[in-house]
Scaffold this motif. Sequence first.
Motif, mmCIF file in Angstrom:
data_model
loop_
_atom_site.group_PDB
_atom_site.id
_atom_site.type_symbol
_atom_site.label_atom_id
_atom_site.label_comp_id
_atom_site.label_asym_id
_atom_site.label_seq_id
_atom_site.Cartn_x
_atom_site.Cartn_y
_atom_site.Cartn_z
ATOM 1 N N ASP A 92 30.631 45.656 43.294
ATOM 2 C CA ASP A 92 31.261 45.484 41.988
ATOM 3 C C ASP A 92 31.602 43.996 41.850
ATOM 4 O O ASP A 92 32.546 43.508 42.462
ATOM 5 C CB ASP A 92 32.522 46.364 41.916
ATOM 6 C CG ASP A 92 33.237 46.240 40.570
ATOM 7 O OD1 ASP A 92 33.038 45.222 39.886
ATOM 8 O OD2 ASP A 92 34.011 47.154 40.234
ATOM 9 N N ASN B 96 29.690 50.028 36.181
ATOM 10 C CA ASN B 96 29.871 50.801 37.413
ATOM 11 C C ASN B 96 29.391 52.240 37.244
ATOM 12 O O ASN B 96 28.795 52.809 38.159
ATOM 13 C CB ASN B 96 31.334 50.773 37.849
ATOM 14 C CG ASN B 96 31.714 49.431 38.461
ATOM 15 O OD1 ASN B 96 30.852 48.713 38.976
ATOM 16 N ND2 ASN B 96 32.989 49.100 38.417
ATOM 17 N N GLU C 269 42.076 43.293 41.419
ATOM 18 C CA GLU C 269 43.323 43.994 41.083
ATOM 19 C C GLU C 269 44.108 44.327 42.341
ATOM 20 O O GLU C 269 45.340 44.405 42.314
ATOM 21 C CB GLU C 269 43.020 45.285 40.312
ATOM 22 C CG GLU C 269 42.204 45.101 39.039
ATOM 23 C CD GLU C 269 42.871 44.199 38.026
ATOM 24 O OE1 GLU C 269 44.035 44.438 37.715
ATOM 25 O OE2 GLU C 269 42.219 43.248 37.556
ATOM 26 N N GLU D 32 34.015 45.647 46.257
ATOM 27 C CA GLU D 32 34.096 44.356 45.568
ATOM 28 C C GLU D 32 33.905 43.257 46.620
ATOM 29 O O GLU D 32 34.439 43.379 47.724
ATOM 30 C CB GLU D 32 35.482 44.168 44.938
ATOM 31 C CG GLU D 32 35.790 45.091 43.776
ATOM 32 C CD GLU D 32 37.302 45.255 43.598
ATOM 33 O OE1 GLU D 32 37.926 44.427 42.927
ATOM 34 O OE2 GLU D 32 37.865 46.233 44.136
ATOM 35 N N SER E 104 30.813 46.956 29.288
ATOM 36 C CA SER E 104 32.059 46.707 29.996
ATOM 37 C C SER E 104 31.822 46.892 31.487
ATOM 38 O O SER E 104 30.754 47.366 31.899
ATOM 39 C CB SER E 104 33.137 47.694 29.542
ATOM 40 O OG SER E 104 32.783 49.001 29.978
ATOM 41 N N GLY E 105 32.833 46.548 32.252
ATOM 42 C CA GLY E 105 32.734 46.681 33.699
ATOM 43 C C GLY E 105 32.706 48.134 34.133
ATOM 44 O O GLY E 105 31.900 48.525 34.992
ATOM 45 N N ALA E 106 33.581 48.937 33.537
ATOM 46 C CA ALA E 106 33.623 50.352 33.908
ATOM 47 C C ALA E 106 32.277 51.002 33.633
ATOM 48 O O ALA E 106 31.766 51.786 34.434
ATOM 49 C CB ALA E 106 34.725 51.061 33.122
ATOM 50 N N VAL F 93 32.279 42.569 38.953
ATOM 51 C CA VAL F 93 32.803 42.426 37.594
ATOM 52 C C VAL F 93 33.807 41.267 37.504
ATOM 53 O O VAL F 93 33.750 40.470 36.572
ATOM 54 C CB VAL F 93 33.427 43.755 37.109
ATOM 55 C CG1 VAL F 93 34.209 43.557 35.814
ATOM 56 C CG2 VAL F 93 32.336 44.794 36.903
ATOM 57 N N GLN F 94 34.707 41.177 38.481
ATOM 58 C CA GLN F 94 35.726 40.113 38.418
ATOM 59 C C GLN F 94 35.342 38.888 39.249
ATOM 60 O O GLN F 94 35.547 37.753 38.833
ATOM 61 C CB GLN F 94 37.073 40.675 38.906
ATOM 62 C CG GLN F 94 38.224 39.723 38.685
ATOM 63 C CD GLN F 94 39.594 40.378 38.795
ATOM 64 O OE1 GLN F 94 40.553 39.729 39.144
ATOM 65 N NE2 GLN F 94 39.720 41.650 38.478
ATOM 66 N N LYS G 155 33.119 41.145 32.579
ATOM 67 C CA LYS G 155 34.111 40.075 32.396
ATOM 68 C C LYS G 155 33.523 38.726 31.954
ATOM 69 O O LYS G 155 33.230 38.562 30.781
ATOM 70 C CB LYS G 155 34.975 39.979 33.656
ATOM 71 C CG LYS G 155 35.913 41.205 33.781
ATOM 72 C CD LYS G 155 37.118 40.963 34.662
ATOM 73 C CE LYS G 155 38.194 42.015 34.439
ATOM 74 N NZ LYS G 155 38.107 43.199 35.295
ATOM 75 N N PHE H 86 39.284 48.324 42.707
ATOM 76 C CA PHE H 86 39.407 48.661 41.290
ATOM 77 C C PHE H 86 38.009 48.695 40.688
ATOM 78 O O PHE H 86 37.253 47.739 40.810
ATOM 79 C CB PHE H 86 40.272 47.646 40.534
ATOM 80 C CG PHE H 86 40.455 48.035 39.093
ATOM 81 C CD1 PHE H 86 41.380 49.002 38.726
ATOM 82 C CD2 PHE H 86 39.661 47.474 38.096
ATOM 83 C CE1 PHE H 86 41.514 49.398 37.403
ATOM 84 C CE2 PHE H 86 39.802 47.859 36.769
ATOM 85 C CZ PHE H 86 40.737 48.822 36.427
ATOM 86 N N HIS H 87 37.682 49.835 40.048
ATOM 87 C CA HIS H 87 36.334 49.968 39.495
ATOM 88 C C HIS H 87 36.315 50.418 38.040
ATOM 89 O O HIS H 87 35.266 50.811 37.533
ATOM 90 C CB HIS H 87 35.509 50.915 40.369
ATOM 91 C CG HIS H 87 35.326 50.409 41.772
ATOM 92 N ND1 HIS H 87 34.703 49.205 42.067
ATOM 93 C CD2 HIS H 87 35.726 50.913 42.971
ATOM 94 C CE1 HIS H 87 34.703 49.006 43.382
ATOM 95 N NE2 HIS H 87 35.319 50.020 43.953
ATOM 96 N N GLY H 88 37.468 50.381 37.355
ATOM 97 C CA GLY H 88 37.462 50.715 35.931
ATOM 98 C C GLY H 88 38.270 51.960 35.629
ATOM 99 O O GLY H 88 38.709 52.680 36.520
HETATM 100 C C1 LIG Z 1 37.976 44.663 35.241
HETATM 101 C C2 LIG Z 1 37.225 45.327 36.315
HETATM 102 C C3 LIG Z 1 36.485 46.494 36.088
HETATM 103 C C4 LIG Z 1 36.507 47.201 34.760
HETATM 104 O O1 LIG Z 1 35.962 46.448 33.758
HETATM 105 P P1 LIG Z 1 36.249 46.861 32.231
HETATM 106 O O2 LIG Z 1 35.433 45.897 31.452
HETATM 107 O O3 LIG Z 1 37.723 46.731 32.025
HETATM 108 O O4 LIG Z 1 35.812 48.265 32.077
HETATM 109 C C5 LIG Z 1 35.746 47.018 37.127
HETATM 110 N N1 LIG Z 1 35.738 46.436 38.337
HETATM 111 C C6 LIG Z 1 36.430 45.313 38.591
HETATM 112 C C7 LIG Z 1 36.357 44.706 39.939
HETATM 113 C C8 LIG Z 1 37.214 44.734 37.615
HETATM 114 O O5 LIG Z 1 37.943 43.640 37.877
#
Ligand SMILES: *Cc1c(COP(=O)(O)O)cnc(C)c1O
Length: 427
Positions: free
Chosen positions: A233, A122, A205, A200, A117-119, A235-236, A270, A148-150
């Motif tokens: 980060d 990180n 978020e 990011e 997962s993203g969290a 992730v998104q 993601k 936002f980091h989880g």
């Molecule tokens: C969604 C998100 C996360 C967390 O990812 P999860 O898979 O929900 O744990 C971390 N950082 C960013 C920028 C995100 O958008």
Amino acid sequence: MKEIVPAPPAIVRNDYESIRELFTKNVVPSYGRFEIVLSHGAGSHVFDVAGKRYLDLGSGIAVCSLGHAHPAITEALVEQSKKLIHVSNLYFTEPQGRLAAELVKRIGPGKCFFANSGAEANEGLFKLARKFGHDEGRFEILTATNSFHGRTLAGIAATGQEKVKKGFEPMMPGFRHIPYNDLAAARAAISPATVAIMIEGVQGEGGVTPATPEYLLGLRALCDEKKLLLLMDGVQCGHYRTGRFQSFQRILEGVPGGETFLPDGLSMAKSLGGGFPIGAFWVRAPFADLLGPGTHATTFGGTPLACAVALRILAVIEEEKLGDQARELGGWLKTELERLGKAYPGVVKSARGLGFMLGLELAENIPAFAASDKPAALQFVNRLHTAGVLTIPAGTQVIRLLPALNLKPQEAAEGIDKIEALVKSIA
Ligand SMILES: *Cc1c(COP(=O)(O)O)cnc(C)c1O
């Protein structure tokens, strides 16, 4: 004479109520869910249990990179699951090695670690930073306000938003927040304990705010000067969403000095698995062996199944040039949203973002929303549901469009038509 038997009454199934009830009774109510029960999808459309069709411009919060029920994903899942789903990281497997190579090829010289997962990705970068600074007693990581980091304990400590921390104090020590896109503030915040800065490339978020090229290049120089790790980060905003594999590659396009820019660590999740859970982080070459044997691990990280799916998705994105699609069609969408801003300034304040990571900022105090105390973004998203479009709120004033990378031009047009009709009706 033959007796005419009346047809039995139709079986009226109220799936909505029964599924809703299962959640009320059995699922922890930690999510503010919309009153929609989805059952299946195809491409950029999903259907609820009553058969209503929605255009999905959220793609599971930037996850379903190839839309729903993509045959290539199904095939990768089926084929790999016939061979090997999981063996643990006590052994080598080909898909994990190949996926790492594909990610390294798209980012830069370094190595990858796989998580779920993203969290969790990180968390790995936070541990990398702590390991890096450990012998000098440095541990502090600076992150941005509105980031936002989880939702793990380190994740909420790192996230620059009070709402995720509230009720879970004391926060894990070692994180401090700095204003985003403010290089002077970053420099001023560095203490003798600081070991890394994480941002990011495009805040998601927090309301879809891209980093400026000057900020990225400035942070790189600052981190080099102060011997800090620059962590990103992705992730998104990663995985071709902005038109390039990573948002910094898009933001720094054509910017002098931008071609050689690399962070020291980068998290992904993601879109990486298109809906199948997988996370990863990449570490730049000089630091790639910092996390040696026994220092970091996860049971499910980089299973052959997850990696086979991620590999197939990358192949489809490349074959179908979906990065270019996200850039071009995303550019068109943004222009259309900006047009709405000009035509209806009482409803739409601004449009921002890159590629298929777009934010529509609503005007303050929209009279049509005054009757409810719900945030404007939520009211707008709810009304779009009625119109058959799924979007995602970010904070109280922004709605996000994060469509699948293979959204079709006519689907983008359908989305704009419906958004425009709604904007017009509340103007
Ligand atoms: C969604 C998100 C996360 C967390 O990812 P999860 O898979 O929900 O744990 C971390 N950082 C960013 C920028 C995100 O958008």
